[in-house]
Design a protein around this motif. Sequence first.
Motif, short mmCIF file in Angstrom:
data_model
loop_
_atom_site.label_atom_id
_atom_site.label_comp_id
_atom_site.label_asym_id
_atom_site.label_seq_id
_atom_site.Cartn_x
_atom_site.Cartn_y
_atom_site.Cartn_z
N ASP A 118 55.96 -1.71 82.02
CA ASP A 118 56.62 -2.45 80.95
C ASP A 118 55.68 -3.52 80.42
N PRO A 119 54.62 -3.08 79.69
CA PRO A 119 53.70 -4.07 79.13
C PRO A 119 54.36 -4.86 78.00
N PRO A 120 53.81 -6.01 77.68
CA PRO A 120 54.33 -6.74 76.51
C PRO A 120 54.28 -5.83 75.28
N PHE A 121 55.32 -5.88 74.46
CA PHE A 121 55.37 -5.01 73.29
C PHE A 121 54.20 -5.28 72.33
N SER A 122 53.62 -6.47 72.38
CA SER A 122 52.50 -6.81 71.51
C SER A 122 51.14 -6.37 72.07
N ASP A 123 51.13 -5.79 73.27
CA ASP A 123 49.89 -5.36 73.92
C ASP A 123 49.28 -4.21 73.13
N GLU A 124 48.10 -4.44 72.57
CA GLU A 124 47.45 -3.42 71.74
C GLU A 124 46.88 -2.25 72.55
N LYS A 125 46.74 -2.42 73.86
CA LYS A 125 46.18 -1.36 74.70
C LYS A 125 47.25 -0.43 75.28
N ILE A 126 48.51 -0.64 74.92
CA ILE A 126 49.61 0.12 75.51
C ILE A 126 49.42 1.63 75.35
N ASN A 127 48.84 2.05 74.23
CA ASN A 127 48.67 3.50 74.01
C ASN A 127 47.64 4.12 74.95
N THR A 128 46.86 3.31 75.66
CA THR A 128 45.88 3.85 76.61
C THR A 128 46.47 4.03 78.01
N ASN A 153 54.34 6.08 69.53
CA ASN A 153 54.82 7.44 69.67
C ASN A 153 53.81 8.18 70.55
N PHE A 154 54.29 8.75 71.62
CA PHE A 154 53.41 9.40 72.59
C PHE A 154 53.57 10.92 72.63
N GLU A 155 54.24 11.48 71.64
CA GLU A 155 54.54 12.91 71.65
C GLU A 155 53.31 13.80 71.70
N ASN A 156 52.16 13.30 71.28
CA ASN A 156 50.93 14.11 71.29
C ASN A 156 50.20 14.07 72.63
N ASN A 157 50.66 13.26 73.56
CA ASN A 157 50.06 13.21 74.88
C ASN A 157 50.46 14.48 75.64
N LYS A 158 49.50 15.15 76.25
CA LYS A 158 49.80 16.44 76.89
C LYS A 158 50.77 16.32 78.07
N TYR A 159 50.93 15.12 78.62
CA TYR A 159 51.86 14.95 79.74
C TYR A 159 53.22 14.39 79.30
N PHE A 160 53.38 14.13 78.02
CA PHE A 160 54.62 13.58 77.49
C PHE A 160 55.77 14.57 77.69
N LYS A 161 56.92 14.06 78.14
CA LYS A 161 58.12 14.90 78.33
C LYS A 161 59.21 14.54 77.33
N GLU A 162 59.55 13.25 77.23
CA GLU A 162 60.62 12.85 76.32
C GLU A 162 60.62 11.33 76.16
N THR A 163 61.33 10.87 75.13
CA THR A 163 61.57 9.45 74.93
C THR A 163 63.06 9.23 74.80
N SER A 172 59.43 6.17 77.45
CA SER A 172 58.77 7.48 77.35
C SER A 172 58.44 7.94 78.75
N PHE A 173 58.69 9.23 79.00
CA PHE A 173 58.50 9.83 80.31
C PHE A 173 57.33 10.79 80.26
N PHE A 174 56.47 10.71 81.28
CA PHE A 174 55.27 11.55 81.38
C PHE A 174 55.20 12.13 82.79
N LYS A 175 54.75 13.37 82.87
CA LYS A 175 54.59 14.02 84.20
C LYS A 175 53.49 15.05 84.08
N LYS A 176 52.60 15.07 85.08
CA LYS A 176 51.52 16.09 85.09
C LYS A 176 52.10 17.44 85.38
#
Length: 176
Positions: A118-128, A153-163, A172-176
């Motif tokens: 749960d990073p700060p919403f203003s954190d610019e590195k959140i997408n990494t 939006n993380f839908e293009n991440n290969k491990y993304f499952k749903e938001t 957003s949920f991710f699983k290998k």
Amino acid sequence: MRIIRGSRKGRKIFPPKGFSSRPTTDYAKESLFNILENKYEIENLNVLDLFSGTGNISLEFFSRGCKSVTSVEISRKNCLHIKNQISNLFSIPGNVISADVYKFCLKADLSYDIIFADPPFSDEKINTLPRIILNNETAINSLLILEHSANFNFENNKYFKETKKYGNVNFSFFKK
């Protein structure tokens, strides 16, 4: 803020003096835990809570009987506050680490059942974060839950499952 369910149901959680971040709302937290309880036996889980802030999520996992919870927060003041809350409410010790989450995730053993961030919403590195965490070889079977604003939006991440959306909060949920 309060603990929603479990052994400490209804207990209020107070942020440390001068705390200025946005804790996860009770509504969003309750919705998240309803999802998790339908998929997991909480008492069997090892959980990593990143950007722990007030300890809100860690305390909820503890209250529901989680096997272990590790909280990572950069602020030493917040870490001390989280440690104090855990020791005041529970007989099991919590593992609270003061560290930069991004650096921690690059080097640490991330073999947890659930990794909540749960990073700060203003954190610019959140997408990494999903890439950093899920590229860690030890996070093989981990479910990553990332709390964020609608700006990401993380839908293009290969491990993304749903938001899942709850007001201004997105999980957003991710699983290998």
